[in-house]
Design an enzyme around this catalytic site. Structure first.
Site, PDB file in Angstrom:
ATOM      1  N   LYS A 132     -13.622   0.757   2.310  1.00  0.00           N
ATOM      2  CA  LYS A 132     -13.660   0.329   0.905  1.00  0.00           C
ATOM      3  C   LYS A 132     -14.432  -0.982   0.684  1.00  0.00           C
ATOM      4  CE  LYS A 132      -9.843   2.053  -1.657  1.00  0.00           C
ATOM      5  NZ  LYS A 132      -8.467   1.872  -2.151  1.00  0.00           N
ATOM      6  N   ASP A 140      -9.123   1.966  -8.988  1.00  0.00           N
ATOM      7  CA  ASP A 140      -7.691   1.851  -8.653  1.00  0.00           C
ATOM      8  C   ASP A 140      -6.902   1.152  -9.768  1.00  0.00           C
ATOM      9  OD1 ASP A 140      -7.468   3.192  -6.246  1.00  0.00           O
ATOM     10  OD2 ASP A 140      -7.869   1.424  -5.017  1.00  0.00           O
TER      11      ASP A 140
HETATM   12  P1  NAP Z   1      -3.355  -3.288   2.881  1.00  0.00           P
HETATM   13  O1  NAP Z   1      -4.583  -3.950   2.356  1.00  0.00           O
HETATM   14  O2  NAP Z   1      -3.266  -2.921   4.311  1.00  0.00           O
HETATM   15  O3  NAP Z   1      -2.098  -4.242   2.507  1.00  0.00           O
HETATM   16  C1  NAP Z   1      -0.797  -3.948   2.973  1.00  0.00           C
HETATM   17  C2  NAP Z   1       0.201  -4.855   2.287  1.00  0.00           C
HETATM   18  O4  NAP Z   1       1.515  -4.534   2.770  1.00  0.00           O
HETATM   19  C3  NAP Z   1      -0.023  -6.334   2.569  1.00  0.00           C
HETATM   20  O5  NAP Z   1       0.405  -7.093   1.463  1.00  0.00           O
HETATM   21  C4  NAP Z   1       0.903  -6.554   3.778  1.00  0.00           C
HETATM   22  O6  NAP Z   1       1.293  -7.869   3.967  1.00  0.00           O
HETATM   23  C5  NAP Z   1       2.094  -5.725   3.354  1.00  0.00           C
HETATM   24  N1  NAP Z   1       2.952  -5.383   4.485  1.00  0.00           N
HETATM   25  C6  NAP Z   1       2.711  -4.466   5.444  1.00  0.00           C
HETATM   26  N2  NAP Z   1       3.743  -4.446   6.342  1.00  0.00           N
HETATM   27  C7  NAP Z   1       4.619  -5.394   5.922  1.00  0.00           C
HETATM   28  C8  NAP Z   1       5.872  -5.860   6.415  1.00  0.00           C
HETATM   29  N3  NAP Z   1       6.429  -5.342   7.527  1.00  0.00           N
HETATM   30  N4  NAP Z   1       6.528  -6.836   5.728  1.00  0.00           N
HETATM   31  C9  NAP Z   1       5.981  -7.359   4.605  1.00  0.00           C
HETATM   32  N5  NAP Z   1       4.794  -6.962   4.078  1.00  0.00           N
HETATM   33  C10 NAP Z   1       4.124  -5.989   4.743  1.00  0.00           C
HETATM   34  O7  NAP Z   1      -3.052  -1.949   2.087  1.00  0.00           O
HETATM   35  P2  NAP Z   1      -3.362  -1.611   0.539  1.00  0.00           P
HETATM   36  O8  NAP Z   1      -4.640  -0.883   0.449  1.00  0.00           O
HETATM   37  O9  NAP Z   1      -3.166  -2.844  -0.269  1.00  0.00           O
HETATM   38  O10 NAP Z   1      -2.206  -0.556   0.227  1.00  0.00           O
HETATM   39  C11 NAP Z   1      -0.858  -0.966   0.086  1.00  0.00           C
HETATM   40  C12 NAP Z   1       0.011   0.256  -0.234  1.00  0.00           C
HETATM   41  O11 NAP Z   1      -0.388   0.806  -1.483  1.00  0.00           O
HETATM   42  C13 NAP Z   1      -0.123   1.389   0.790  1.00  0.00           C
HETATM   43  O12 NAP Z   1       1.157   1.965   0.958  1.00  0.00           O
HETATM   44  C14 NAP Z   1      -1.065   2.373   0.115  1.00  0.00           C
HETATM   45  O13 NAP Z   1      -0.832   3.705   0.538  1.00  0.00           O
HETATM   46  C15 NAP Z   1      -0.650   2.197  -1.333  1.00  0.00           C
HETATM   47  N6  NAP Z   1      -1.707   2.561  -2.280  1.00  0.00           N
HETATM   48  C16 NAP Z   1      -1.418   3.509  -3.204  1.00  0.00           C
HETATM   49  C17 NAP Z   1      -2.356   3.855  -4.136  1.00  0.00           C
HETATM   50  C18 NAP Z   1      -2.003   4.883  -5.172  1.00  0.00           C
HETATM   51  O14 NAP Z   1      -2.933   5.462  -5.755  1.00  0.00           O
HETATM   52  N7  NAP Z   1      -0.735   5.102  -5.437  1.00  0.00           N
HETATM   53  C19 NAP Z   1      -3.640   3.245  -4.141  1.00  0.00           C
HETATM   54  C20 NAP Z   1      -3.917   2.272  -3.171  1.00  0.00           C
HETATM   55  C21 NAP Z   1      -2.928   1.940  -2.240  1.00  0.00           C
HETATM   56  P3  NAP Z   1       0.454  -8.795   5.015  1.00  0.00           P
HETATM   57  O15 NAP Z   1      -0.753  -9.278   4.276  1.00  0.00           O
HETATM   58  O16 NAP Z   1       1.417  -9.871   5.375  1.00  0.00           O
HETATM   59  O17 NAP Z   1       0.119  -7.910   6.193  1.00  0.00           O
END
Ligand code: NAP
Length: 279
Positions: free
Chosen positions: A71, A108
């Protein structure tokens, strides 16, 4: 000899890609609207990204969705980047234009807002602050969208604080950073509460931040949609909040790409949801 029109091809590129629900979604819409076209999942390794984007238009592709881990990298390759994709620092939708240029957008945030508007018609984003858990790629898109719809105060807490601070540096003083341990304090008076971490996703750790401070007037939504009703949403529901699951965001973020590639604005409705859930 008259040339037959090319059948438009689109798809999603990621690494891995087998888990993606996008092929089921676009496949459902192609069938529903009787469009002769195909939408194909493609596993593209990071070192092959540039080459893949050079070749795909020549093979008849009109565009692709982009998912993890490409991305951010596609912004370096695209010829035209929309303002919102540049601000977010990531794109999820590419259009291969007839002039050979690659246009990159991020839908998004618009998908996030459209999901809430559709499933919680009484939601008023400007009624109070928004509280965002997480500061990953998805959070960036959401923050941009919340600012666009006029939210004056966005509270944000992330396990890794510098990531939240980076968001504030990019998006400005409307953002208020909370320490992860003080995240429950964000909930007071919040009109909108969002989990944008991956916590609660099937196979990942549970969301364990105490939600005692949730107020029943808050609209609560989770970006995680597997399971559909996460522990976060169940607790919010038990506290009398209106809840909206994350599947609708996935459906709505896909609609603009489908329209650009195949010339038909697709409807996001219950049948669409069921088609994706059944896949
Ligand atoms: P990302 O960039 O990898 O970010 C992950 C986030 O989760 C970060 O804030 C991370 O915190 C946090 N996290 C992960 N493990 C954790 C833990 N054990 N304790 C506390 N915080 C934790 O991923 P993303 O692209 O932002 O996506 C995040 C979520 O949204 C995913 O589940 C994804 O599938 C979902 N999503 C859904 C849609 C939809 O259309 N519904 C669209 C996009 C994303 P740190 O920075 O501390 O690691």
């Amino acid at each position: 000899m008259t040339e037959l029109p090319r059948i438009p091809l689109a798809g999603v590129i990621g690494h891995p890609i087998a888990h993606s629900r996008s092929p089921a979604l676009h496949g459902f819409w192609l069938k529903r609207y009787g469009i002769k076209g195909h939408y194909i999942p493609m596993d593209v390794a990071p070192q092959d990204l540039r080459q893949a984007l050079e070749i795909l238009p020549k093979l008849g592709f009109v565009g692709v969705n982009v998912t993890i881990p490409h991305k951010e990298a596609v912004l370096q390759i695209a010829d035209v980047v929309t303002d919102r994709a540049a601000l977010i620092g990531a794109a999820n939708t590419l259009i291969f234009r007839k002039d050979g240029r690659i246009h990159a957008d991020n839908t998004d945030g618009a998908g996030f807002i459209a999901n809430l508007r559709q499933n919680a018609p009484n939601w008023n984003p400007t009624a109070g602050p928004a509280a965002v858990f997480g500061a990953g790629g998805a959070a960036r898109a959401i923050v941009a969208a919340l600012i666009e719809v006029g939210v004056a105060e966005i509270r944000i807490a992330n396990r890794t604080k510098p990531r939240a601070q980076a968001l504030r540096a990019d998006f400005g003083s409307k953002l208020h950073i909370y320490d992860w341990v003080h995240a429950p304090n964000m909930l007071e008076g919040a009109a909108t509460v969002i989990n944008s971490t991956s916590l609660g996703m099937s196979g990942k750790s549970e969301f364990r931040v105490p939600l005692d401070g949730l107020e029943s007037h808050s609209l609560v939504t989770d970006l995680v949609y597997n399971p559909l009703k996460t522990g976060f949403l169940l607790e919010a529901e038990a506290r009398g909040c209106t809840i909206v699951d994350g599947l609708g965001m996935l459906l709505h973020q896909a609609a603009p790409g489908f329209e650009r590639w195949f010339g038909q604005r697709p409807e996001v409705d219950e049948a669409t949801r069921q088609a994706v859930l059944a896949a």
